[in-house]
Design a protein around this motif. Structure first.
Motif, mmCIF file in Angstrom:
data_model
loop_
_atom_site.group_PDB
_atom_site.id
_atom_site.type_symbol
_atom_site.label_atom_id
_atom_site.label_comp_id
_atom_site.label_asym_id
_atom_site.label_seq_id
_atom_site.Cartn_x
_atom_site.Cartn_y
_atom_site.Cartn_z
ATOM 1 N N VAL A 122 60.453 19.991 15.607
ATOM 2 C CA VAL A 122 60.523 21.586 14.770
ATOM 3 C C VAL A 122 61.741 21.423 13.719
ATOM 4 N N LYS A 123 62.496 20.390 14.441
ATOM 5 C CA LYS A 123 63.942 20.124 13.514
ATOM 6 C C LYS A 123 63.812 18.422 12.613
ATOM 7 N N ILE A 167 56.108 25.471 12.995
ATOM 8 C CA ILE A 167 55.544 23.698 13.961
ATOM 9 C C ILE A 167 55.597 23.747 15.532
ATOM 10 N N LEU A 168 57.070 24.455 15.758
ATOM 11 C CA LEU A 168 56.638 24.982 17.436
ATOM 12 C C LEU A 168 55.514 24.968 18.062
ATOM 13 N N LYS A 169 55.400 27.126 17.839
ATOM 14 C CA LYS A 169 53.364 27.217 17.901
ATOM 15 C C LYS A 169 52.454 25.882 18.007
ATOM 16 N N TYR A 204 59.643 18.404 20.471
ATOM 17 C CA TYR A 204 60.592 19.885 20.353
ATOM 18 C C TYR A 204 60.901 19.382 19.202
ATOM 19 N N GLN A 220 53.049 23.015 18.447
ATOM 20 C CA GLN A 220 53.019 21.816 18.796
ATOM 21 C C GLN A 220 52.688 21.719 20.981
ATOM 22 N N CYS A 239 54.765 17.419 9.868
ATOM 23 C CA CYS A 239 56.355 18.383 9.665
ATOM 24 C C CYS A 239 56.549 18.746 9.017
ATOM 25 N N THR A 252 57.379 27.778 8.234
ATOM 26 C CA THR A 252 58.903 27.864 9.550
ATOM 27 C C THR A 252 58.596 27.110 10.842
ATOM 28 N N ALA A 253 59.747 27.125 11.452
ATOM 29 C CA ALA A 253 60.490 25.852 12.031
ATOM 30 C C ALA A 253 59.095 26.953 13.771
ATOM 31 N N ALA A 254 58.972 27.947 13.891
ATOM 32 C CA ALA A 254 58.347 28.426 15.099
ATOM 33 C C ALA A 254 56.378 28.269 14.109
ATOM 34 N N LYS A 297 56.852 21.677 6.600
ATOM 35 C CA LYS A 297 57.683 21.898 5.685
ATOM 36 C C LYS A 297 57.931 22.550 4.451
#
Length: 816
Positions: free
Chosen positions: A363-364, A290-292, A360, A294, A277, A286-288, A281
């Motif tokens: 994402v960070k 990576i979230l998608k 989650y 996962q 991840c 974007t965070a979106a 980056k």
């Protein structure tokens, strides 16, 4: 995604999720089929739309009102009696039916090549196949019932309103209601159940039901009950509910253990994905994005686990149905879609609640992760795992338990155990850190555990939860079966003789003694109904518990004596003395009816009212198989009332003809063969044990997953420590000693905590939910420590071997 799906941590997460869905869906499939069977076949379970049952003849007004409303009518009378063919006799559950029986559904009776679908014609009887075999009889033989001889004309293949086979006291013999008076079998003290069956349009039935309730209330009638679609077969439903409750308990515990494995595997997977991840980056993800990514992983896992778990659950349900045999209905409807939907929702609950927070956290993740191996989001996510996981667990327990008591107990046990285990593990590790020793392996292992106490606490808590679930199921299963079986002496009475008249006692005693039976003790038995407590009239509606309602609704067996019967022990008050009104009552029934010392009880016996205070509470030894009574009074109160006598004795296998001889000499007697009943109960227990054992394998598999995930959770730390030790010249023996000490600490602490917690939780569950006594605390503690040590050493063996054989540079690579 293809690469991620090949990761070991994700495989463990998938297996744990599939196990949870399989365990719960199997019970859900079975429960759904049984529930719909009751809903769809309730009319056949009653053989009518509504029936009225009583322990006395049905009032004529009920029949007149039913005919006036245009309802169809049938009647049955059921009671135990001895049936004789040639020189062989056996206790039968005799059922006399009117010609119109049954009103709903159809009997299946084989008579030669002819099948009957209604009651037997006058002069003939139909038998269960078991009864036919026991009496070595065949169609066309003669059977003696009381004072009349009948022709055996058919074999009962299916009796729709009978319920589960083991519920019945003895094999069935069915005869015509018109023949019953000629047998002379019903007399004083006979255990008879009268039933009035009715059928008609729904509006007619509902209107008649309201009339019956009003009539019963206005006339103050007792001992009558209405059975409808909602309460059909209460005994059968109660037993199935208990079996389902215990199966649900195992499924819930399996799911909770698997949830721990899911949380550990998800956290390990998230740490492994952190570098990937961070790279994404660096390239602008974007965070979106990576979230998608996962969420797609979760979606794939959820769909696959729900599908595979539902298929496996269906197969396990078929096995459960086979193992339970005649504990459930013979004709269950097909499966519905609801268990599949429930399994899918359950899979998502587990994923979101236990795997969501660690994933989650990806994402960070910061690109700086590639330089500095830090992942604070994962550490913070542990708090959210605890919060969201506990909330999810509470919801799942409430949905899966199907019983609020079970849900409350399971939630309290697991929630309390997590808090208790974490706190105790942290304290124990702090105490161990103060130990001073010259042994390098012990000192290093304890130092590592204390320095990274968070990891050690996580391992101990996870392992403790898994062991707690295993121990609870194992101990409760063992205690449940042993409690039901009881410790019955080899020479305990295996025959009960009831309906003995006073003038027959001496002759029956002499007959038994001549046959080689020790002199029996006879006890008087008076039928009475509890009508008031402390001068206040009572009815079943005054009580909440079903058991209390049934006790108040039926007649009690009262007795009188001046001597405390063998096997009885006074727990409160003093034994009966003198002729003044007084009552000695059994502690269990006092608890059920919420009675206490000094309460005034009023019984109605043959139209007379008997009032007396409770002066003592007694504990009975039910395992002795002696004659026992709930209520005993002084002879002055009951000796002049209508009564029969009862006795028990031990009959050896070479005295099988004694039952036949006694029934021939005294047709009014009912001789109950308890040994046959115990064999039936044992068969039931064996089936339940097999079903519980099948689901128990899922719990064991889930616990193994937890062990593997807990060991793997600190695998990176172990490899780094091994690399350091190898660089300064540590030998394989030293590394093996350090690993053993570390794992033994985890196993002993987790096993000790699990043993204490499992003992306490099993005691609470047995006492307040399963209605059994549990006192195996020492056994629970011993098994917990042994299982913990063995499991940790076995689970850590593979990791230990890899660390010992790898070089220092390989250990460093494995830790990244």
């Amino acid at each position: 995604m293809r690469q991620e799906l090949r990761s070991q941590e994700l495989v463990w997460l998938f297996v744990a999720l599939t196990l949870s869905v399989t365990a719960l869906s199997s019970v859900s499939f079975l429960a759904d089929r049984m529930q719909r069977a009751f809903q769809f076949d309730a009319r056949q379970l009653l053989a009518s739309d509504i029936l009225i049952a009583a322990d006395q003849p049905i009032p004529e007004d009920f029949l007149l009102e039913a005919r006036g409303r245009g309802l169809q009518i049938a009647q049955t009378i059921v009671f135990p009696s001895m049936a004789t063919v040639g020189t062989l006799s056996k206790l039968a559950s005799l059922k006399a039916v009117s010609p119109s029986y049954p009103l709903r559904g159809a009997l299946q009776v084989l008579s030669g090549n002819v099948r009957f679908h209604s009651g037997p014609p006058p002069g003939s009887v139909w038998l269960d196949p078991v009864m036919l075999a026991s009496l070595q009889a065949k169609l066309g033989d003669q059977m003696v019932l009381g004072q009349k001889t009948f022709l055996i004309a058919g074999v009962i293949e299916r009796e729709i309103d009978r319920g589960a086979g083991f519920m019945n006291f003895a094999p069935r013999v069915m005869m015509s209601l018109d023949d019953l008076p000629t047998t002379g079998l019903i007399g004083l003290g006979s255990r008879v159940t009268y039933r009035l069956l009715l059928a008609g349009a729904d509006e007619q039935v509902q209107s008649y039901e309201k009339w019956v309730k009003t009539y019963i209330d206005s006339e103050g009638l007792r001992g009558l009950r209405i059975e409808t679609l909602e309460n059909a077969q209460p005994l059968m439903r109660k037993t199935l509910e208990r079996a389902e409750r215990f199966l649900s308990l195992i499924a819930v515990l399996t799911a909770m253990v698997a949830a721990v494995a899911i949380a550990l595997s998800a956290r390990r997977y998230a740490i492994k994905q952190a570098d990937g991840c961070a790279v994404l980056k660096c390239f602008g993800a974007t965070a979106a994005t990576i979230l998608k990514k996962q969420l797609m992983t979760l979606l794939s896992l959820g769909i696959l686990a729900a599908a595979l778990g539902s298929v496996l659950g269906y197969l396990v349900q078929l096995a459960l149905t086979f193992l339970l045999g005649n504990l459930i209905l013979t004709n269950l409807p097909g499966v519905s879609i609801w268990p599949v939907i429930w399994s899918s929702l359950f899979a998502w609950f587990l994923l979101i609640g236990f795997a969501g927070p660690p994933l989650y956290a990806l994402v960070k993740v910061s690109p700086i992760r590639l330089i500095r191996k830090e992942f604070e989001a994962i550490n913070r996510s542990a708090i959210w795992v605890a919060i969201i996981g506990l909330g999810t667990a509470a919801i799942l327990i409430a949905l899966a338990a199907r019983d609020w008591k079970l849900a409350f107990w399971a939630g309290l046990s697991f929630g309390g155990a997590i808090i208790l285990f974490s706190g105790c593990a942290w304290m124990i590790l702090k105490l161990l850190s103060k130990i001073q020793t010259r042994n390098f392996a012990i000192r290093f292992a304890i130092t590592v555990q204390s320095r990274r106490s968070g990891f050690a606490v996580m391992q101990i808590t996870a392992l403790g939860i898994a062991l707690m679930a295993l121990l609870m199921i194992l101990l409760l299963r063992q205690d449940l079966l042993s409690t039901w079986q009881g410790n019955i002496p080899q020479d305990a009475p295996n025959r009960f003789m009831i309906n003995v008249q006073g003038e027959q006692k001496s002759a029956i005693t002499q007959s038994l003694v001549n046959a080689g039976v020790p002199t029996p003790d006879f006890y008087p038995m008076i039928r009475g109904r509890l009508i008031a407590i402390n001068q206040r009239d009572i009815s079943p509606s005054d009580f909440v518990e079903d058991n209390a309602k049934r006790l108040v609704d039926r007649e009690f067996n009262l007795s009188y004596t001046e001597q405390l019967p063998p096997g009885n022990r006074i727990t409160d008050g003093k034994w009966i003395a003198g002729d003044s009104p007084q009552i000695s009552i059994e502690t269990g029934i006092a608890k059920t009816l919420k009675l206490k010392m000094g309460d005034q009880l009023t019984f109605e016996v043959a139209g007379e009212k008997i009032t007396a205070p409770i002066t003592s509470l007694r504990k009975l030894d039910w395992g002795s198989m002696r004659v026992n009574f709930f209520v005993i009074m002084p002879p002055a109160q009951l000796s002049v009332l209508p009564q029969s006598w009862i006795t028990s004795y031990y009959q050896t296998p070479d005295q099988e003809m004694l039952d036949f001889q006694m029934s021939q000499a005294y047709p009014n007697l009912t001789v109950v063969d308890v040994s046959a009943s115990l064999r039936q109960i044992q068969d039931v227990l064996n089936k339940l044990s097999a079903a519980l054992g099948l689901l128990f394998t899922f719990t064991i598999a889930a616990a193994v997953l937890v062990l593997m995930a807990a060991i793997a959770a600190t695998q990176d730390e172990r490899f780094r420590n091994a690399a350091l030790l190898k660089a300064i010249g540590a030998s394989r023996k030293t590394l093996a000693s350090i690993a053993r000490v570390e794992l033994l600490v985890i196993g002993v602490v987790a096993g000790t905590l699990a043993g204490f917690a499992a003992g306490a939780a099993a005691w609470a569950l047995g006492r307040y939910v399963m209605e059994i006594e549990f006192n195996a605390f020492a056994q629970s503690l011993f098994m917990g420590i042994c299982f913990g040590m063995t499991a940790c050493l076995a689970a850590g063996y593979r990791f230990g071997r890899r660390i010992q054989t790898a070089t220092a540079i390989e250990c460093l690579r494995e830790s990244h």
